[in-house]
Enzyme design. Sequence first.
Site, PDB file in Angstrom:
ATOM      1  CG  HIS A 114      44.515  42.175  37.587  1.00  0.00           C
ATOM      2  ND1 HIS A 114      44.186  42.877  38.724  1.00  0.00           N
ATOM      3  CD2 HIS A 114      45.811  42.475  37.333  1.00  0.00           C
ATOM      4  CE1 HIS A 114      45.234  43.591  39.116  1.00  0.00           C
ATOM      5  NE2 HIS A 114      46.234  43.355  38.294  1.00  0.00           N
ATOM      6  CG  HIS A 118      42.350  38.536  29.238  1.00  0.00           C
ATOM      7  ND1 HIS A 118      43.055  39.168  28.237  1.00  0.00           N
ATOM      8  CD2 HIS A 118      41.313  39.370  29.533  1.00  0.00           C
ATOM      9  CE1 HIS A 118      42.492  40.328  27.964  1.00  0.00           C
ATOM     10  NE2 HIS A 118      41.419  40.486  28.728  1.00  0.00           N
ATOM     11  CG  HIS A 128      37.117  40.495  31.570  1.00  0.00           C
ATOM     12  ND1 HIS A 128      37.914  41.285  32.360  1.00  0.00           N
ATOM     13  CD2 HIS A 128      37.679  40.514  30.339  1.00  0.00           C
ATOM     14  CE1 HIS A 128      38.917  41.778  31.636  1.00  0.00           C
ATOM     15  NE2 HIS A 128      38.797  41.327  30.396  1.00  0.00           N
ATOM     16  CD  GLU A 187      36.129  43.834  31.046  1.00  0.00           C
ATOM     17  OE1 GLU A 187      36.857  43.904  30.041  1.00  0.00           O
ATOM     18  OE2 GLU A 187      36.419  44.344  32.152  1.00  0.00           O
ATOM     19  CG  HIS A 225      38.395  40.684  26.266  1.00  0.00           C
ATOM     20  ND1 HIS A 225      38.455  41.513  27.351  1.00  0.00           N
ATOM     21  CD2 HIS A 225      37.147  40.834  25.728  1.00  0.00           C
ATOM     22  CE1 HIS A 225      37.285  42.150  27.475  1.00  0.00           C
ATOM     23  NE2 HIS A 225      36.481  41.744  26.506  1.00  0.00           N
ATOM     24  CB  THR A 236      38.464  46.515  29.783  1.00  0.00           C
ATOM     25  OG1 THR A 236      39.016  45.206  29.954  1.00  0.00           O
ATOM     26  CG2 THR A 236      37.789  46.615  28.426  1.00  0.00           C
TER      27      THR A 236
HETATM   28 ZN   LIG Z   1      39.902  41.816  28.810  1.00  0.00          ZN
END
Ligand SMILES: [Zn+2]
Length: 307
Positions: free
Chosen positions: A90, A117, A119, A129, A142, A225
């Site tokens: 992911h 990590h 996004h 996000e 994050h 999230t």
């Molecule tokens: Zn995250």
Amino acid sequence: MQPLILSVLLAAFWTICTGSADWCYQSQFTCDHPCNTPDKWNHANSDCAKEFQSPINIVTRKTLKDERLTPIQFKNYQQIFRSTIKNNGHSVQVGVPHHSTISGGNLPDVYKAVQFHLHWGSHGGPGSEHTLDGEQYPMELHIVHMKEKYTDLKKALSDPQGIAVLGFFYEKSNSENRKYEPIINNLPKIKATNSNTSLPSFSLEQLIPPQQNLTNYYRYKGSLTTPGCTEAVIWTVFENPIPLSDNQLRKFSEVEFHNGKPMVGNFRPVQPLNGRLVFRSGSAAILASSSLLVTTIVTALGLSHLN
Ligand SMILES: [Zn+2]
Ligand SMILES: *[C@@H]1O[C@H](CO)[C@@H](O)[C@H](O)[C@H]1NC(C)=O
Ligand SMILES: *[C@@H]1O[C@H](CO)[C@@H](O)[C@H](O)[C@H]1NC(C)=O
């Protein structure tokens, strides 16, 4: 064709195309590989349909200034460590030894870093996000922390204030950010889901803007999230973005989802506020130029208590 047969066929198609499977991002969905996209994450975990979810769009003119949101105290963020970076299907995630902590800024406890990590979008396109006044940045970092007393995330997730996540936006810059080389140079080695590789030594401090640029931030209560979407997160989203070159941002799109497709668009869409308040630190600017103008006029007229 008989209406009955048609509807049976349609039903079959519907089932195949939405059949319950693992959760995924919108960018991963195809009829050949059905999976639960963000609007169906409640099939993966019912908490994803709860009221106080993340991410959100931060409407700066509706944020409330809170004098208690003083600068976050970073401890041992400068500590150099060795770790591994992993493609977890992911995102790309880096485990962090639990020595670095954050406190202050009206956080109810000391929180220790656990992992970070990212996004991102497609080839440097929109991918954060959180959004700021509707603007989606190309990427978001994050750094996940849990209360110092816990030894694993599971315990922390059962405490409504157990987790503190620091969110940082990225912006495109004309020059490469050398401090990100340890991470970006290793992305080609973790193209495949579940692969990992060791990173050269680096510190959390080198990933984020200098401390004097971290005084402006937003604070609200929300969730993870990704499924389970647990509502145990105190969010701190910083205004000052981290610069990366277009080439550096694009490198993240070379990582792959489990099916070999490019890992792009691994962000959850913004969620409704449902009456939550978003606070801003003492000096966080109101971005909308019109309200800035109004604020300036009101202040000039000595009516600043109206703010
Ligand atoms: Zn995250
Ligand atoms: C990294 O991959 C190796 C080999 O597949 C595995 O044994 C190890 O547990 C992995 N480490 C992490 C941190 O995932
Ligand atoms: C810190 O903030 C200043 C003023 O906004 C800006 O010019 C500078 O680029 C920022 N530095 C970093 C590394 O973000």
